[in-house]
Motif scaffolding. Structure first.
Motif, short mmCIF file in Angstrom:
data_model
loop_
_atom_site.label_atom_id
_atom_site.label_comp_id
_atom_site.label_asym_id
_atom_site.label_seq_id
_atom_site.Cartn_x
_atom_site.Cartn_y
_atom_site.Cartn_z
N THR A 272 -8.12 6.04 -0.34
CA THR A 272 -8.53 4.63 -0.41
C THR A 272 -7.40 3.72 0.08
O THR A 272 -7.64 2.78 0.85
CB THR A 272 -8.92 4.25 -1.85
N LEU A 273 -6.18 4.01 -0.34
CA LEU A 273 -5.03 3.19 0.08
C LEU A 273 -4.77 3.33 1.58
O LEU A 273 -4.48 2.34 2.26
CB LEU A 273 -3.78 3.59 -0.72
N LEU B 282 2.05 7.11 -6.69
CA LEU B 282 1.10 8.12 -7.14
C LEU B 282 1.74 9.52 -7.20
O LEU B 282 1.18 10.44 -7.79
CB LEU B 282 -0.13 8.16 -6.23
N ASP C 144 -8.94 13.42 -7.89
CA ASP C 144 -8.83 11.97 -8.16
C ASP C 144 -7.60 11.39 -7.45
O ASP C 144 -7.67 10.31 -6.86
CB ASP C 144 -8.74 11.74 -9.68
N TRP C 145 -6.49 12.11 -7.51
CA TRP C 145 -5.24 11.69 -6.84
C TRP C 145 -5.49 11.54 -5.34
O TRP C 145 -5.11 10.54 -4.73
CB TRP C 145 -4.16 12.74 -7.11
N ALA D 144 2.27 1.75 -3.39
CA ALA D 144 1.25 2.30 -4.29
C ALA D 144 1.05 3.80 -4.04
O ALA D 144 0.89 4.57 -5.00
CB ALA D 144 -0.07 1.55 -4.09
N GLN E 291 -7.86 16.23 -11.56
CA GLN E 291 -6.80 15.23 -11.36
C GLN E 291 -6.30 15.21 -9.91
O GLN E 291 -6.00 14.16 -9.37
CB GLN E 291 -5.64 15.51 -12.32
N THR F 95 -5.91 13.91 3.97
CA THR F 95 -6.71 13.62 2.77
C THR F 95 -8.17 14.01 2.96
O THR F 95 -8.84 14.39 2.00
CB THR F 95 -6.63 12.11 2.40
N SER G 123 0.84 -1.21 0.00
CA SER G 123 0.00 0.00 0.00
C SER G 123 0.87 1.26 0.00
O SER G 123 0.57 2.23 -0.69
CB SER G 123 -0.93 0.01 1.20
N ARG H 276 -8.30 11.06 -3.74
CA ARG H 276 -9.21 9.94 -3.44
C ARG H 276 -8.48 8.59 -3.50
O ARG H 276 -8.75 7.71 -2.69
CB ARG H 276 -10.39 9.96 -4.42
N LYS H 277 -7.59 8.46 -4.46
CA LYS H 277 -6.80 7.21 -4.56
C LYS H 277 -5.92 7.03 -3.32
O LYS H 277 -5.81 5.93 -2.77
CB LYS H 277 -5.94 7.24 -5.82
#
Length: 200
Positions: free
Chosen positions: A116-117, A90, A109-110, A86, A106, A144, A83, A112-113
């Motif tokens: 999630t991780l 990013l 979106d970045w 990942a 973007q 975040t 994780s 949110r990713k």
């Protein structure tokens, strides 16, 4: 009269042979004591063997439990490491400043990713065991949470980029503590001692 005579004879005979009866009685009692002792020793041996078997069984059960826990911990450690990989992937190759090139959508979106991780590992036992690392991880999650509204506001972009960089700083702390200093497998996936010997 005859009965009395007979009884007297028997009594005399018993008194006369009393030593033999006492000897026989003593011998029988001694024999019984020896037999009882023999069976007590035998029972004691059986109980000892049973106790040894129980102890061995318990030892094996403890070993199995410890191995299972070790496997589970290594798996959870691997999940946490992946994780973090990942999350770091990013970030742009040119560093945190490269995030300025992303559009507002973007950036959202970045974020949110990343969120999630981060959320996927919040109950990871390897992370929970280390209070400092858990604190840094939660701090990254807090960043975040507030970032999306900041990205969608008219706040200074430098402030947003600094917050995005702050997430990386929090994750980097956990990486150093739980991955680089770990006695699990190495950060790149191989055995630490093997990789150390190859690097010499």
């Amino acid at each position: 009269m005859r009965v009395n005579k007979r009884m007297n004879k028997i009594r005399d005979w018993l008194n006369h042979n009393k030593i033999f009866f006492e000897t026989i009685a003593a011998f029988l009692l001694s024999s019984m004591a020896v037999i009882i002792s023999f069976y007590q020793v035998k029972i004691g041996d059986e109980q000892t063997k049973l106790l040894q078997a129980q102890t061995e069984y318990n030892r094996r059960q403890i070993e199995i439990t410890e191995k299972k826990e070790k496997v589970e911990k290594t798996a959870k450690w691997g999940e946490l490491r992946n994780s973090m990989w990942a999350i770091m992937d990013l970030y742009p190759d040119n560093g945190v400043s490269g995030l300025k090139l992303l559009s507002r959508e973007q950036k959202v979106d970045w974020n949110r990713k990343i969120r999630t991780l981060l959320d996927s590992q919040i109950i990871n036992p390897v992370l929970i065991e280390n209070k400092m690392c858990l604190g840094y991880w939660r701090n990254a999650i807090s960043r975040t949470k507030s970032l999306e509204s900041l990205i969608n506001s008219n706040i200074d972009e430098e402030f947003i980029i600094n917050d995005m960089g702050g997430i990386l700083n929090d994750i980097s702390y956990v990486w150093r503590e739980l991955v680089l200093d770990s006695d699990e497998i190495s950060p790149t996936g191989g055995k630490p001692e093997l990789e150390d010997s190859l690097n010499k």
